[in-house]
Design an enzyme around this catalytic site. Structure first.
Site, short mmCIF file in Angstrom:
data_model
loop_
_atom_site.label_atom_id
_atom_site.label_comp_id
_atom_site.label_asym_id
_atom_site.label_seq_id
_atom_site.Cartn_x
_atom_site.Cartn_y
_atom_site.Cartn_z
N ASP A 287 0.87 -1.18 0.00
CA ASP A 287 0.00 0.00 0.00
C ASP A 287 0.91 1.23 0.00
O ASP A 287 1.36 1.71 1.04
CB ASP A 287 -0.90 -0.02 1.24
N GLU B 74 1.42 2.19 13.22
CA GLU B 74 0.33 2.12 12.25
C GLU B 74 -0.75 1.28 12.91
O GLU B 74 -0.79 0.08 12.73
CB GLU B 74 0.83 1.53 10.93
N GLU C 289 -10.32 -3.30 15.88
CA GLU C 289 -9.15 -4.01 16.42
C GLU C 289 -8.68 -3.44 17.75
O GLU C 289 -7.91 -4.06 18.45
CB GLU C 289 -7.97 -4.03 15.44
N HIS D 3 -11.49 21.87 13.00
CA HIS D 3 -11.67 20.55 12.39
C HIS D 3 -12.89 20.58 11.48
O HIS D 3 -13.96 20.13 11.85
CB HIS D 3 -11.83 19.48 13.48
#
Length: 466
Positions: free
Chosen positions: A95, A187, A196, A381
């Site tokens: 990737d 990561e 996860e 944001h």
């Protein structure tokens, strides 16, 4: 340095000797784990019997007054075991958007890395640790609980970096490092950003070892939601059964819908699939009722009264400041949304994607004692796609995006499909709420609760990302 209970293996590699632990919930049967790295629906099956074990390091000198780390469960063991498979790491490294952005971020922050101590959480094959060593890091602790750490150590040695990169084979919650670190890199992002639950390990590493004012890469992340139309997928999975070689098999439709759309789907869409995403997006007017507050256990109801007055493109589900986020905030995240369709089309479900930024701590708060659960002003944001990457100084941060209009990544986008589409007209409102919570069965799984209404009809969709 690591303080293991047993003997190290030399060459900068240290393996933590496991201790026996009891099965959780009396289980011992097969565990199913859906990889975040891979095509839609790919699964691997792992069988752990009564001999399952966890990694635990005992502190041999001095009294450890810290609370004990969360136990290593059978689900954790299956999770770590899945990352021993080389194919997962090959897909991640290939990737290019992901890997090259991380390398660019490391070089962008080279002044903060050169001559400093770095901690790589979930190092995998060690590629990020090696990038940091190439950027001049004095020492890199590369930690991974998976057996891929064995190969990572060989890669480090083959590149003659064993004096700089120390591979620690064990959970970040269990290993011991004798010094504070200047930089944490990882990561950690899963599908829908939070799947996860690896972010909890980053929080543990930050609270245990990061120096005040230290650097975390990535520094923050934002999860988005938007309604989508995807007629091709619906036709491929559902309409197919109406006429199969001239045979009416429409009796299969209920089962086909359940099999195709019961669980979240990881696939790639484009900006054309997003119902509320015009090519040019005007600035939004954002209102708050002032009722937002921190709930019990520190769980924050994000944007609970957020209203997008103009035509909304997407809404932020969760903004994560890695310098201040707490584990409690990850237990449950809720946001309300209100969209206005930009076209007449079948409304098939919602898509989720995320951005992460690689910023210096000066841009964000570095006070680890303050919760990150605050409502930022819309200028800090922005929630629309065209503005989310803009900063006063474009050089302040690098962005890794998994948005539909950006180059594809192995994360793709995560889609929650309805069993039946809803026909919406142009300017028709779509409103509701989404709650993402850690599964009680396995905190690495994610429960998704969607409430949505449009055209006078209300619906609820429950799903689990396994």
């Amino acid at each position: 340095m690591l303080r293991p209970p047993g003997q190290g293996h030399g060459n900068g590699y240290h393996h933590q000797q496991p201790q026996q632990h009891q099965q959780n919930g009396g289980g011992g049967g097969p565990l199913i784990h859906k990889h975040r790295r891979g095509n839609r629906g790919r699964r691997s099956r792992f069988d752990y019997g009564d001999g399952s074990s966890s990694t635990r390091v005992s502190v041999s000198d001095g009294e450890d007054t810290r609370p004990p780390p969360p136990p290593c469960t059978d689900f954790d063991m299956a999770y770590f075991h899945s990352y021993a498979h080389l194919g997962i790491h090959e897909e991640m490294i290939k990737d290019r958007v992901r890997t090259e952005t991380y390398r660019a971020a490391i070089m962008h922050h080279q002044q903060s890395i050169a001559g400093k101590v770095v901690l790589d959480v979930g190092c995998g094959t060690g590629i990020l640790s090696i990038f940091c060593a190439q950027a001049g890091a004095k020492r890199v602790y590369a930690v991974d609980a998976s057996d891929i750490a064995v190969q990572a150590n060989e890669v480090v040695r083959a590149n003659k970096l064993s004096d700089t990169v120390i591979v620690l084979h064990g959970r970040i919650e269990d290993v011991e490092i004798n010094e504070e670190v200047d930089v944490i890199i990882s990561e950690w992002m899963g599908y829908m950003l939070l799947y996860e639950s690896m972010l909890g390990s980053i929080i543990t590493a930050r609270d245990r070892w990061l120096k005040p004012g230290g650097l975390i890469l990535p520094s923050d992340a934002t999860l988005y939601i938007a309604p989508i139309t995807q007629p091709d997928r619906y036709s491929e999975s559902i309409e197919f059964w109406r006429n199969v070689y001239g045979i009416d098999m429409s009796a299969m439709l209920p089962l086909a819908k359940q099999c195709a759309f019961e669980e979240p789907s990881v696939e790639t869409i484009s900006g054309e699939n997003v119902l509320t995403w015009p090519h040019v997006i005007d600035s939004h007017v954002i209102k708050f009722c002032g009722g937002c507050k921190v709930m019990p256990l520190g769980v924050f109801i994000w944007s609970c009264c957020l209203e997008i007055v103009s035509s909304a493109a997407l809404i932020t589900v969760k903004h994560v400041d890695c310098y201040t986020i707490t584990r409690e905030e990850l237990e449950s995240v809720t946001t309300r949304f209100k969209f206005k369709s930009m076209m007449r089309a079948p409304f098939h479900g919602f898509a989720f994607w995320f951005d992460v930024e690689f910023s210096s701590p000066e841009i964000f708060s570095n006070n680890n004692n303050q919760p990150s659960s605050v409502i930022e002003s819309p200028n800090e944001h922005p929630t629309n796609g065209s503005q989310r990457k803009k900063r006063a100084n474009p050089n302040e941060a690098l962005v890794l995006s998994t948005a539909p209009e950006d180059p594809p990544t192995h994360w793709q986008q995560t889609l929650i499909y309805f069993y039946d589409p809803i026909e919406v007209e142009q300017d028709q409102q779509i409103e509701g709420a989404v709650t993402l919570s850690q599964s009680k069965e396995n905190p690495r799984f994610m429960n998704i609760h969607l409430e949505y209404a449009s055209g006078g009809r209300s619906f609820v969709k429950e799903s689990v990302m396994r």
